[in-house]
Design an enzyme around this catalytic site. Structure first.
Site: not given
Length: 133
Positions: A12, A32, A36, A49
């Protein structure tokens, strides 16, 4: 389990840095369970995501994809499933995924519908069939 989370959060952050280098403002929403990263640049909104695996085959929960699509529709952004698969970064339009059950299977065949980072941000190179022959 902690190592698995660390790998995902590392991906991420890597994607966040790449997007920022390309002029996007990026928000990371850790933990989350569905979205993301949210990235925006001059009215363009991308929602990610992120998943990562070193295995040749892994599964993504159908609910995670449904949350990504739902959030993107409400927020007004373009959803992507961002996968770091065997070290390669791939991006998939979640509407192209299909499932027969509770999970999506991610394996080498996913490359048929995947695009790369530069295509996501609008800097991809389109090839003509004549260029390939």
């Amino acid at each position: 389990m902690r190592h698995k989370y660390r790998k995902g959060s590392s991906f991420e952050r890597e994607l966040k840095r790449l997007l920022e280098k390309e002029g996007f403002a990026v928000i990371r929403s850790a933990g989350s369970k569905g979205v993301d990263l949210i990235a925006g640049r001059k009215g363009e909104v991308l929602i990610f995501e992120c998943k990562t695996s070193s295995k040749t085959k892994f599964y993504i929960n159908k609910e995670d994809i449904e949350k990504l699509i739902s959030f993107s529709e409400i927020f007004g952004g373009k959803p992507y499933l961002a996968i770091k698969f065997n070290g390669e970064m791939l991006f998939i339009n979640p509407f192209l995924l299909s499932t027969n059950g509770k999970n999506y299977v991610i394996d080498e065949r996913i490359k048929a519908i995947a695009i790369d980072f530069y295509e996501v941000i609008g800097r991809g190179k389109q090839l003509k069939i004549d260029d390939l022959i």
